[in-house]
Design a protein around this motif. Structure first.
Motif, mmCIF file in Angstrom:
data_model
loop_
_atom_site.group_PDB
_atom_site.id
_atom_site.type_symbol
_atom_site.label_atom_id
_atom_site.label_comp_id
_atom_site.label_asym_id
_atom_site.label_seq_id
_atom_site.Cartn_x
_atom_site.Cartn_y
_atom_site.Cartn_z
ATOM 1 N N ILE A 123 0.809 -1.222 0.000
ATOM 2 C CA ILE A 123 0.000 0.000 0.000
ATOM 3 C C ILE A 123 0.840 1.268 0.000
ATOM 4 O O ILE A 123 0.618 2.174 -0.780
ATOM 5 N N ARG A 124 1.844 1.328 0.874
ATOM 6 C CA ARG A 124 2.578 2.566 1.071
ATOM 7 C C ARG A 124 3.576 2.871 -0.047
ATOM 8 O O ARG A 124 3.695 4.014 -0.475
ATOM 9 N N THR A 137 2.420 -6.330 8.641
ATOM 10 C CA THR A 137 2.503 -5.054 7.917
ATOM 11 C C THR A 137 3.003 -3.950 8.835
ATOM 12 O O THR A 137 3.871 -3.156 8.445
ATOM 13 N N ARG A 138 2.474 -3.909 10.060
ATOM 14 C CA ARG A 138 2.898 -2.888 11.021
ATOM 15 C C ARG A 138 4.382 -3.032 11.343
ATOM 16 O O ARG A 138 5.116 -2.041 11.387
ATOM 17 N N PRO A 150 18.615 9.297 7.435
ATOM 18 C CA PRO A 150 17.696 10.292 6.869
ATOM 19 C C PRO A 150 17.930 10.604 5.389
ATOM 20 O O PRO A 150 17.003 10.991 4.687
ATOM 21 N N ASP A 151 19.166 10.404 4.914
ATOM 22 C CA ASP A 151 19.465 10.725 3.524
ATOM 23 C C ASP A 151 19.044 9.613 2.553
ATOM 24 O O ASP A 151 18.977 9.841 1.351
ATOM 25 N N ALA A 152 18.741 8.416 3.058
ATOM 26 C CA ALA A 152 18.393 7.286 2.194
ATOM 27 C C ALA A 152 16.880 7.040 2.197
ATOM 28 O O ALA A 152 16.203 7.237 3.200
ATOM 29 N N ASP A 153 16.370 6.592 1.044
ATOM 30 C CA ASP A 153 14.973 6.214 0.911
ATOM 31 C C ASP A 153 14.805 4.816 1.517
ATOM 32 O O ASP A 153 15.502 3.884 1.105
ATOM 33 N N PRO A 154 13.901 4.639 2.498
ATOM 34 C CA PRO A 154 13.804 3.351 3.183
ATOM 35 C C PRO A 154 13.465 2.169 2.273
ATOM 36 O O PRO A 154 13.996 1.083 2.450
#
Length: 158
Positions: A17-18, A41-42, A56-60
């Motif tokens: 979904i996300r 999912t959680r 923070p600089d990387a896309d998860p």
């Protein structure tokens, strides 16, 4: 013998979904225990949120897909019976099996540890695999070493 799990092929699986990622959806399904998909999912999304906090600089989702790519094995050994003896024969791994082995190894790595919430263990294992470290990567290296050591039996491959 245990119950054989059936997993959906990548084509028939709806993306998550996300992030809209099919591999993330497959991972969530493999993470799921006793049909508790909401919990799985959680845990998965909490782990990705944790990765976002720590990197923070990387896309998860990029960290996740790269981690799975890094864990995928190229070679594996399969048992082959020839004339009363069993040989460990090195073989190429098909793409679909590479992905399921990678997912299985990551999940085995996080399930072997205890004492902290699953989402934290998953986040740490994914970040370690992203940097080519961790238990899942060592399992991959071990498998490849075993295949290299048994190269002499490669002529038994079918």
């Amino acid at each position: 013998m245990g119950v054989k799990k059936r997993t959906a092929s990548a084509e028939s699986l709806a993306p998550d979904i996300r992030y809209g990622s099919v591999i993330a959806s497959k991972f969530i399904n493999c993470l799921m225990r006793d049909g508790k998909k909401a919990t799985a999912t959680r845990v998965f999304y909490d782990a990705l949120d944790q990765i976002k906090k720590r990197m923070p600089d990387a896309d998860p989702i990029e960290v996740f897909t790269t981690a799975v790519e890094n864990v995928k094995p190229v070679l594996e050994v399969r048992s082959r019976r020839v004339g009363g003896a069993n040989y460990q024969v090195p073989m190429q791994v098909k793409r679909e099996r590479q992905q399921s082995l990678a997912i299985r190894w990551i999940l085995a790595a996080i399930r072997s540890k205890s004492g902290r919430p699953t989402y934290l263990r998953l986040a740490e294992e994914l970040m370690a695999a992203y940097q080519k470290q961790g238990d899942a990567i060592s399992k991959r290296e071990q498998t490849i070493k075993m295949a290299e050591a048994n190269k002499a039996f490669s002529h038994f491959a079918w």
